[in-house]
Scaffold this motif. Structure first.
Motif, PDB file in Angstrom:
ATOM      1  N   SER A   1       0.855  -1.190   0.000  1.00 38.93           N
ATOM      2  CA  SER A   1       0.000   0.000   0.000  1.00 38.93           C
ATOM      3  C   SER A   1       0.886   1.234   0.000  1.00 38.93           C
ATOM      4  CB  SER A   1      -0.912  -0.003   1.230  1.00 38.93           C
ATOM      5  OG  SER A   1      -1.628   1.225   1.331  1.00 38.93           O
ATOM      6  N   THR A   2       0.845   1.973  -1.095  1.00 39.58           N
ATOM      7  CA  THR A   2       1.655   3.186  -1.171  1.00 39.58           C
ATOM      8  C   THR A   2       1.106   4.271  -0.245  1.00 39.58           C
ATOM      9  OG1 THR A   2       0.328   3.874  -3.084  1.00 39.58           O
ATOM     10  CG2 THR A   2       2.414   2.751  -3.532  1.00 39.58           C
ATOM     11  N   SER A   3      -0.220   4.307  -0.074  1.00 44.09           N
ATOM     12  CA  SER A   3      -0.807   5.324   0.798  1.00 44.09           C
ATOM     13  C   SER A   3      -0.476   5.077   2.265  1.00 44.09           C
ATOM     14  CB  SER A   3      -2.334   5.367   0.613  1.00 44.09           C
ATOM     15  OG  SER A   3      -2.908   4.099   0.924  1.00 44.09           O
ATOM     16  N   GLU A   4      -0.400   3.808   2.653  1.00 48.53           N
ATOM     17  CA  GLU A   4      -0.074   3.471   4.034  1.00 48.53           C
ATOM     18  C   GLU A   4       1.426   3.305   4.248  1.00 48.53           C
ATOM     19  OE1 GLU A   4      -2.180   3.248   6.509  1.00 48.53           O
ATOM     20  OE2 GLU A   4      -4.019   3.523   5.340  1.00 48.53           O
ATOM     21  N   GLY A   5       2.194   3.229   3.149  1.00 44.28           N
ATOM     22  CA  GLY A   5       3.634   3.059   3.255  1.00 44.28           C
ATOM     23  C   GLY A   5       4.047   1.684   3.756  1.00 44.28           C
ATOM     24  N   VAL A   6       3.264   0.664   3.416  1.00 42.12           N
ATOM     25  CA  VAL A   6       3.537  -0.695   3.867  1.00 42.12           C
ATOM     26  C   VAL A   6       4.022  -1.519   2.681  1.00 42.12           C
ATOM     27  CG1 VAL A   6       2.567  -2.784   4.901  1.00 42.12           C
ATOM     28  CG2 VAL A   6       1.782  -0.541   5.653  1.00 42.12           C
TER      29      VAL A   6
ATOM     30  N   ASP B   1       7.898  -5.528   4.714  1.00 43.40           N
ATOM     31  CA  ASP B   1       7.469  -5.199   6.075  1.00 43.40           C
ATOM     32  C   ASP B   1       6.539  -6.285   6.613  1.00 43.40           C
ATOM     33  OD1 ASP B   1       8.881  -2.808   5.949  1.00 43.40           O
ATOM     34  OD2 ASP B   1       7.144  -1.694   5.166  1.00 43.40           O
TER      35      ASP B   1
ATOM     36  N   THR C   1      -2.664  -6.850  11.404  1.00 45.94           N
ATOM     37  CA  THR C   1      -2.968  -5.442  11.674  1.00 45.94           C
ATOM     38  C   THR C   1      -2.364  -4.509  10.631  1.00 45.94           C
ATOM     39  OG1 THR C   1      -0.995  -5.166  13.085  1.00 45.94           O
ATOM     40  CG2 THR C   1      -3.013  -5.959  14.143  1.00 45.94           C
ATOM     41  N   MET C   2      -1.411  -4.994   9.841  1.00 47.57           N
ATOM     42  CA  MET C   2      -0.750  -4.146   8.849  1.00 47.57           C
ATOM     43  C   MET C   2      -1.482  -4.122   7.512  1.00 47.57           C
ATOM     44  SD  MET C   2       3.171  -5.295   9.717  1.00 47.57           S
ATOM     45  CE  MET C   2       3.958  -4.284   8.472  1.00 47.57           C
TER      46      MET C   2
ATOM     47  N   PRO D   1      -3.996  -2.942   4.983  1.00 48.44           N
ATOM     48  CA  PRO D   1      -4.786  -1.709   4.905  1.00 48.44           C
ATOM     49  C   PRO D   1      -6.273  -1.987   4.738  1.00 48.44           C
ATOM     50  CG  PRO D   1      -3.593  -2.089   2.852  1.00 48.44           C
ATOM     51  CD  PRO D   1      -3.099  -3.113   3.819  1.00 48.44           C
ATOM     52  N   ALA D   2      -7.084  -0.960   4.974  1.00 40.87           N
ATOM     53  CA  ALA D   2      -8.544  -1.105   4.916  1.00 40.87           C
ATOM     54  C   ALA D   2      -9.013  -1.580   3.543  1.00 40.87           C
ATOM     55  CB  ALA D   2      -9.206   0.224   5.273  1.00 40.87           C
TER      56      ALA D   2
END
Length: 232
Positions: free
Chosen positions: A121-126, A130, A141-142, A144-145
């Motif tokens: 996810s580029t928006s979450e930076g994950v 990771d 938990t990592m 994204p929605a």
């Protein structure tokens, strides 16, 4: 006249009570027959003496055949999910992710980092790296929605399709949703073949084992030391 009416009322009450009494006895007999018939349902194994477990018999003692079929489907689906979950748990523990969507090469148990930063996810930076370096519960938990939205959408679509193919068309085989790319059900004899019955029973038993296994592993992740046995 009042006396006659009272006598008539008493006889009416006695008659109505006697009319209901046999029905209650028949109902209990029918329940007993249903409970004993559970011993012959597919999936009951030698581990419990070819008997339906007491708790299961109690839960299903007043159930209709459609409810029994619903529970059978639920057990098979949860077993299949648990078997996949145990594999996923191992993969996460080893720090592995796969080269999907034409991305860079996946990691392995010794080198969780990828050749390049491959973002989940580029928006979450994950990044996938990771995720690979995280513990199984941390990895959950990592996500994204938007990822959870995709998961729930696909799961809902599958559940709708499964319900259609099991209950709307009255499919007699629990767990058969019409998807068989490897052709297991197309062998000689079909569902009635001894080989396929053996495979179905193995699937159910392995699914039960997987449900207990993933529950124990997750419990140990949440509460370290909760499982006093070897585990990944």
């Amino acid at each position: 006249k009042d006396q006659r009416m009272k006598v008539a009322a008493v006889f009416a009450l006695v008659g109505s009570a006697s009319a209901f009494a046999p029905a209650a006895r028949v109902s209990k007999q029918n329940v007993a027959v249903r409970m004993s018939s559970l011993d012959g349902e597919f999936g009951v194994g030698i581990e419990l003496g070819n008997k339906c477990p007491p708790l299961g018999a109690k839960l299903l003692e007043d159930a209709q055949p459609s409810a029994l079929k619903w529970f059978q489907n639920a057990e098979i689906k949860h077993g299949r999910i648990a078997m996949v979950a145990t594999i996923g748990f191992w993969i996460q523990k080893l720090g592995i992710h796969f080269p999907l969507y034409l991305g860079p090469t996946g990691s392995n148990g010794f080198h969780p980092e990828s050749d390049a930063t491959w973002m989940l996810s580029t928006s979450e930076g994950v990044s996938f790296s990771d995720i690979a370096a995280a513990s199984p519960l941390e990895a959950v938990t990592m996500v994204p929605a938007a990822g959870w939205l995709q998961i729930f959408f696909v799961a809902g679509w599958f559940e709708s399709l499964a319900y259609l193919r099991q209950f709307s068309v009255d499919n007699p085989i629990p767990g058969d949703y019409g998807y068989d790319p490897l052709g297991f059900t197309k062998r000689e004899g079909g569902w009635d073949s001894d080989e396929l019955k053996s495979l179905r029973l193995k699937e159910i038993k392995n699914g039960r084992l997987a449900m207990m296994t993933i529950a124990a592993w997750v419990s140990n992740e949440a509460i370290p030391g909760a499982l006093p046995l070897w585990h990944p």
